[in-house]
Design an enzyme around this catalytic site. Structure first.
Site, PDB file in Angstrom:
ATOM      1  CG  ASP A   1      -0.038  -0.172   2.669  1.00  0.00           C
ATOM      2  OD1 ASP A   1       1.060   0.184   2.561  1.00  0.00           O
ATOM      3  OD2 ASP A   1      -0.844   0.086   3.721  1.00  0.00           O
ATOM      4  CG  HIS A   2       3.216   2.339   3.070  1.00  0.00           C
ATOM      5  ND1 HIS A   2       2.657   1.670   3.293  1.00  0.00           N
ATOM      6  CD2 HIS A   2       3.931   3.422   4.331  1.00  0.00           C
ATOM      7  CE1 HIS A   2       2.034   2.331   4.671  1.00  0.00           C
ATOM      8  NE2 HIS A   2       3.226   3.939   5.228  1.00  0.00           N
TER       9      HIS A   2
ATOM     10  NE  ARG B   1       9.397   6.146   8.211  1.00  0.00           N
ATOM     11  CZ  ARG B   1       8.200   7.981   7.687  1.00  0.00           C
ATOM     12  NH1 ARG B   1       9.245   8.541   7.922  1.00  0.00           N
ATOM     13  NH2 ARG B   1       7.190   7.792   7.303  1.00  0.00           N
TER      14      ARG B   1
ATOM     15  NE  ARG C   1       2.394  10.006  12.844  1.00  0.00           N
ATOM     16  CZ  ARG C   1       2.457   9.016  12.699  1.00  0.00           C
ATOM     17  NH1 ARG C   1       2.836   8.244  11.116  1.00  0.00           N
ATOM     18  NH2 ARG C   1       2.626   8.120  13.450  1.00  0.00           N
TER      19      ARG C   1
ATOM     20  CG  ASP D   1       1.811   1.813   9.851  1.00  0.00           C
ATOM     21  OD1 ASP D   1       2.288   2.239   8.005  1.00  0.00           O
ATOM     22  OD2 ASP D   1       0.900   2.082   9.939  1.00  0.00           O
TER      23      ASP D   1
ATOM     24  CB  SER E   1       6.319   6.664  11.047  1.00  0.00           C
ATOM     25  OG  SER E   1       7.089   5.449  10.934  1.00  0.00           O
TER      26      SER E   1
END
Length: 781
Positions: free
Chosen positions: A127-128, A671, A474, A192, A669
């Site tokens: 999806d990213h 990440r 965000r 995520d 995030s």
């Protein structure tokens, strides 16, 4: 399930016992699958019940819903020490979910572990990596072409190691989880930060880094600091223009971006029943913006309705039987309690530049005028993982339909992002998509798109001051379009639609009038839409790849010359000595999110290549020495240059370094690249006033030292030209502060104390060089 349910009823009458006790007796006969995609992986409410009973006897007090689900997944419920906010829990999550940007590094780490298969049900969701440019189908084709190497790697790795693979175009990870995998009482971890979306269906769903996911996929108990519990009691009922999004916008304004750190936010009270299941998911999703571990709602009829509509009536029936364990106990204690009367709540819009700057929609125009924010709205954007449900699209279409009836279209540009292929197909069938196109909208691909910076924006130049409004989560500086002068505001999809039609922040749809094509004034009525389609959902195209039963012949290739993928090399082991004469790479001024530490947008393409993506290390952070981004002094040459270049220079010359940060460092995030990159380029410690939860854990996983000033004022004692020595690592122990010697260029020294939150296991990660290194050591022994 019908014969089983009938048997339960008969036994209840015969035995005179409570429903969940009967269900426990018959659990092995029920065997309800977690999802349609894993028919032999069953929901273990019987184990949840057993663990809750053990913990309840130990603690001898009523339990919150969060405690029931978390403690119900303890690895050793009879032995583990349980104290909110202090002890670490060893948990057994039910499943793992990964989006394509983070799955690359997670799967590379899993490959490095040497294990043959994942130990729990796991999925990858593409999806990213789909950039919004021209529209859904064209953007999807372009993404498949550009990212073919990465998609192939993820598909083959999924097939090799037993991970389900959702192809590009399937939709956003969190919407797919809600539709297929979340259920009341589940403990799910996802790579995520918006994984808490699943709390809308009564699960404890927590965002983590890839290394945490590897632990769970490897069958190792996953560690989490025992969360505190913040209760949000909802009374009254939502009505008019007020939406579920306004609940979390209000909560964000109360708690701020760090007010939920270390806590689960648990919603309860009579007002809950006025919120749809997908509305609850919206609230839980954006709970990530207040730093919360996760958020959750109690099981109710709204969730039951959603489960049934998404083809999981058997799960709903089983949840009914165990409902006592899926709601909080009467009289349970919350560490903090907030009360919100939904009947008095007004529509909100938060921003710019931070998701906790809350304004009522009625007041934001006046505030914008006072602050000098642009009033004209250039683009309105609806969708994202936070607000892309059928109900969201229906309420926006209801607003758009009124404008069209008076001959109006959007004055601002307008984009629509469906949350999943199922949502896209259903809103096409039911006419919502066409209404939104007619009012001026462009339907984008089923993906994250502009929400995460995947937006090829053409209507402005970088540096041009402008305003956008979104239904996203965000709005950090430059997040959506890489332009630091874009003032991004967050609100509900229906308010975005109304503002895009009006074209200005000064418009309040509750009180203000629009002028129709005929010159007559009219006022928009509050939107009304079905929370779920009257007909069944249209599933759209089949985009799921099952892992094969036999994957022995499956190959996973990573070219040594690839610029997108890179196999991992183990990080160096701790040498057993204190860290002496650490050079300060950068002393960060103010907010430093994971977007500042490891930018997204165009950098997403390097998420599987650690060396390449390390070229974005801290390029968005503001250097306190000169007030600039991506400009730091090289202590050897005395020249100013980019942060990554300076870090590489230090690494080449054997100079170990440290970063000094401010409050809530690593906000945003999940990440883990924001932790991998400093480790890869020679960093040894990050010292701040405070950390965001996920980032602190990610740093520990990669063998770095996340440390905090015992006295936050000591941040001011350190200057970018100083050198630091961290002492006490030989006796590194939980709860024992470390000493830091600050060596100033003039020869003077100061000693300060640094706190940490390491437990024994995490100290072993540091000594081994990383959590993955430690996993390998344990396998060898």
């Amino acid at each position: 399930m019908a014969p089983y349910s009938l048997l339960v009823t008969r036994l209840q009458k015969a035995l005179g016992v409570r429903q969940y006790h009967v269900a426990s007796v018959l659990c092995q006969r029920a065997k309800v699958a977690m999802s349609h995609f894993e028919p032999h992986e069953y929901i273990r409410y019987d184990l949840l019940e057993k663990n809750i009973d053990i913990v309840r006897k130990r603690l001898n007090r009523p339990l919150t819903l969060s405690e029931k689900i978390v403690y119900g997944h303890l690895d050793e419920p009879a032995k583990q020490e349980i104290e909110r906010g202090r002890t670490y829990l060893r948990l057994r999550p039910d499943r793992v979910a990964m989006q394509d940007a983070t799955a690359q590094m997670a799967m590379l780490q899993f490959i490095s572990s040497g294990l043959p298969k994942v130990a729990v049900p796991s999925t990858i969701h593409c999806d990213h990596l789909i950039e919004a440019q021209l529209g859904g189908e064209k953007d999807l084709r372009r993404a498949k072409d550009i990212n073919q190497e990465v998609y192939n790697f993820l598909a083959t790795a999924g097939a090799k190691y037993g991970v389900g693979f959702w192809r590009p175009g399937s939709g956003i990870i969190h919407q797919i989880i809600l539709e297929n995998y979340a259920y009341p009482g589940v403990l799910l971890i996802g790579t995520d930060s918006h994984t808490p979306n699943g709390g809308g269906l009564g699960g404890i769903c927590i965002g983590v880094g890839g290394a945490d996911a590897v632990d769970v996929m490897a069958g190792i108990p996953w560690e989490l600091k025992c969360p505190k519990v913040i209760g949000v009691k909802l009374t009254g009922a939502l009505s008019g223009w007020t939406s579920p999004k306004d609940v979390i916008l209000k909560v964000a304004g109360i708690l701020t971006v760090k007010g939920g750190t270390g806590a689960i936010v648990e919603y309860h009270g009579p007002g809950v029943d006025s919120i749809s299941c997908t509305g609850m998911a919206t609230i839980c999703n954006m709970g990530a913006e207040i730093g919360a571990t996760t958020s959750v709602f109690p099981y109710n009829h709204r969730m039951k309705k959603y489960l049934s509509k998404t083809g999981r009536e058997d799960i709903a029936k089983l949840a009914d039987e165990y409902k006592d364990h899926l709601v909080p106990d009467p009289g349970c204690h919350y560490d903090q309690l907030i009360e919100i009367n939904l009947s008095e709540l007004k529509p909100h819009i938060n921003g710019p530049f931070t998701p906790d700057l809350a304004h009522p929609v009625a007041e934001v125009g006046a505030v914008a005028e006072k602050e000098g924010w642009p009033l004209d709205i250039r683009v309105g954007l609806i969708g994202s993982c936070t607000n892309s449900s059928y109900e969201d699209m229906g309420r926006s279409a209801a607003v758009a339909k009124q404008a069209l009836a008076h001959g109006l279209k959007c004055k601002s540009q307008f984009t629509i992002t469906p949350g999943s292929e199922q949502i896209r197909a259903t809103i096409e069938r039911d006419g919502y998509a066409q209404i939104l196109r007619e009012v001026g909208g462009i339907v984008l691909a089923n993906a994250c798109g502009p929400c995460i910076g995947q937006w090829d924006r053409k209507d402005i130049k970088k540096g041009e001051k402008n305003t956008i409004v979104t239904s996203y989560n965000r709005n950090f500086t430059g997040r959506n379009d890489a332009n630091p002068e874009t003032h991004a505001f967050v609100t509900s999809p229906e308010i975005v639609t109304a503002l895009a039609i009006a074209g200005t922040l000064k418009f309040n749809p509750e009180t203000d009038f629009l002028t129709g094509k005929d010159g007559k004034k009219f006022k928009l009525e509050a939107p009304d839409a079905d929370e779920l389609p009257q007909a069944e959902f249209d599933p759209g195209q089949d985009t799921y790849q099952h892992p094969p039963k036999d994957s022995s012949g499956q190959r996973v290739d990573v070219s040594p010359t690839s610029q997108r993928l890179q196999l991992l090399e183990p990080f160096d082991k701790w040498d057993g000595k204190d860290l002496e004469d650490l050079q300060i790479l950068i002393k960060v001024k103010g907010k430093c999110t994971t977007d500042h530490i490891s930018a997204a947008g165009p950098w997403l393409k390097f998420r599987g290549h650690l060396d390449n993506i390390s070229n974005n290390l801290l390029i968005g952070a503001i250097n306190i020495e000169n007030g600039k981004a991506n400009s730091v002094r090289n202590a050897v040459t005395q020249e100013f240059g980019p942060v990554p270049d300076t870090a590489r220079y230090y690494k080449k010359h054997g100079i170990r370094w440290v970063v000094i940060g401010d409050e809530n460092y690593g906000e945003g995030s999940s990440r883990e690249h924001a932790a991998l990159e400093p480790r890869h380029l020679g960093g040894r410690a990050i010292i701040t006033k405070s950390f965001a939860r996920i980032h602190e854990t990610n740093l520990k996983k990669q063998g770095l030292l996340p440390l905090t000033f015992a006295d936050p004022a000591d941040y001011n004692k350190i200057h970018p030209v100083d050198k630091l020595t961290i002492q006490g690592l030989k006796d590194f122990a939980p709860g024992k502060p470390l000493k830091c010697i600050i060596k100033h260029p003039n020869g003077t020294q100061e000693t300060i104390l640094l706190n940490h939150t390491f437990n024994e296991t995490q100290i072993e990660w540091f000594r081994a060089g990383s959590a993955l290194n430690r996993m390998k050591e344990l396998q060898q022994h």
